[in-house]
Enzyme design. Structure first.
Site, short mmCIF file in Angstrom:
data_model
loop_
_atom_site.label_atom_id
_atom_site.label_comp_id
_atom_site.label_asym_id
_atom_site.label_seq_id
_atom_site.Cartn_x
_atom_site.Cartn_y
_atom_site.Cartn_z
N ASP A 29 -1.48 -9.44 -1.23
CA ASP A 29 -0.74 -9.91 -2.40
C ASP A 29 -1.70 -10.27 -3.53
OD1 ASP A 29 1.48 -10.59 -3.91
OD2 ASP A 29 2.46 -11.57 -2.23
N ASP A 39 -7.43 -8.30 0.78
CA ASP A 39 -6.23 -9.13 0.79
C ASP A 39 -5.11 -8.25 0.23
OD1 ASP A 39 -4.53 -11.42 0.75
OD2 ASP A 39 -4.91 -11.56 -1.41
#
Ligand SMILES: [Mg+2]
Length: 338
Positions: free
Chosen positions: A29, A27
């Site tokens: 952020d 992922d």
């Protein structure tokens, strides 16, 4: 700290796990970056994995920018140049791919509630869209009645092949009304980027609604269920499987959210690791265990990506330029560090 069944990983234990994994899906952020800043230590881990010939894929739920723009961002933050547009998956790309594969006719248009990232990816496939940007209520209603009883639609129902919904800061009642009306045509697809409720921001006391509430509003108003392409849903996984040949058992999803990243991994048979550098913490794992939400309990958890890099590698990576400087400027002979 609560005790949880997930195994804690540090650099030493990760060294054992890494041999069992061929593909790492990160992922973005809260894992690779936080807003506009790099997550310290993360580029070092990516370098380490690339040196070990591991495949690295970045899978974000953020559709506000295109993959090309995210690649630029990664490079600007100091990530390895081997991680480019082709290593990145975002819902905007999956939406465009989904529409293309659905056989959306070239004469059909997309009513778009979304931002530049989706526009760029739709442009890549030559898919026509309209409706993005501000659409003020004042242009459609003189304020003489409380309700807006009629709305002028730019396109005929039969010419609109899909309504695509994502994060859009100009979202308002007019856009909701248009989307709900276009979706009255059963042949019109309803595709959404992601259903994240909120997105992280610099002030933890400020709630920043993400795409989820907008997708929900259109769902309720239209009575239609969307195909949601982002994590934890299957379209993102199928997209990855079409792009790369992966063995789920030898693939690890690493993210900072249990309800998107970990659930995505668990639902699709991947190994999962939660990093505590973003949204969810050990308390959240414990709560998921208590509620028997095993689909949101990761196999592993770690402080952050940097904590998985052996300290001697960190000191070499971080101090490389310093060492060179020392060698050229040293008054005393340079002695390699242990
Ligand atoms: Mg995240």
């Amino acid at each position: 700290m609560d005790s949880v069944s997930s195994q804690f990983l540090d650099a030493k234990s990760f060294a054992n796990v890494v041999d069992e994994i061929d593909t790492f899906i990160f992922d973005a952020d809260g894992v690779l970056w936080l807003g506009e800043s790099v997550m310290p230590g993360s580029p070092g881990l990516v370098d380490l994995l690339l040196r070990k010939n591991k495949r690295v894929i970045v899978l974000t739920n953020n559709a506000t920018k295109s993959r090309a723009v995210y690649a630029q961002k990664l490079w600007k933050l100091g990530y390895n140049k081997k991680i480019g547009k082709e290593s990145i998956v975002n819902p905007a790309a999956v939406v465009a791919d989904t529409l293309k594969r659905s056989g959306l006719g070239s004469d059909k248009k997309v009513y778009l509630i979304g931002t530049q990232g989706i526009k760029d990816e739709l442009d890549d496939f030559g898919i026509q869209y309209f409706g993005d940007g501000p659409d003020p209520v004042e242009n459609h209603h003189d304020g003489s009645t409380a309700f807006i009883y009629g709305i002028e639609l730019e396109e005929e129902h039969e010419d609109v092949g899909a309504v695509v919904v994502g994060y859009e800061r100009h979202f308002n009642y007019v856009k909701l009304m248009k989307a709900a009306n276009y979706l009255q045509n059963e042949k019109c697809l309803y595709v959404a980027t992601n259903e994240d409720e909120t997105c992280p921001g610099p002030d933890p006391n400020t709630v920043i609604p993400d795409a989820g509430p907008i997708v929900a509003a259109v769902k309720v108003a239209s009575g239609r269920e969307p195909v949601v392409v982002g994590k934890p849903n299957t379209p993102a996984f199928e997209y990855i499987c079409r792009r790369w040949s992966i063995n789920p058992q030898r693939t690890m999803m690493i993210g900072d959210r249990t309800n998107t990243d970990v659930k995505f991994g668990k639902d699709h048979g991947l190994k999962t690791c939660l990093v505590l550098s973003g949204c969810h913490q050990v308390d959240d794992i414990a709560e998921n265990e208590e509620n028997e939400r095993h689909d949101m309990v990761p196999d592993y958890y770690a402080e952050n990506l940097g904590s998985l890099v052996p300290s001697e590698t960190v000191s070499t990576a971080l101090k490389g330029s310093e060492i060179v400087k020392k060698i050229s400027l040293a008054e005393e002979p340079y002695l390699p560090q242990p």
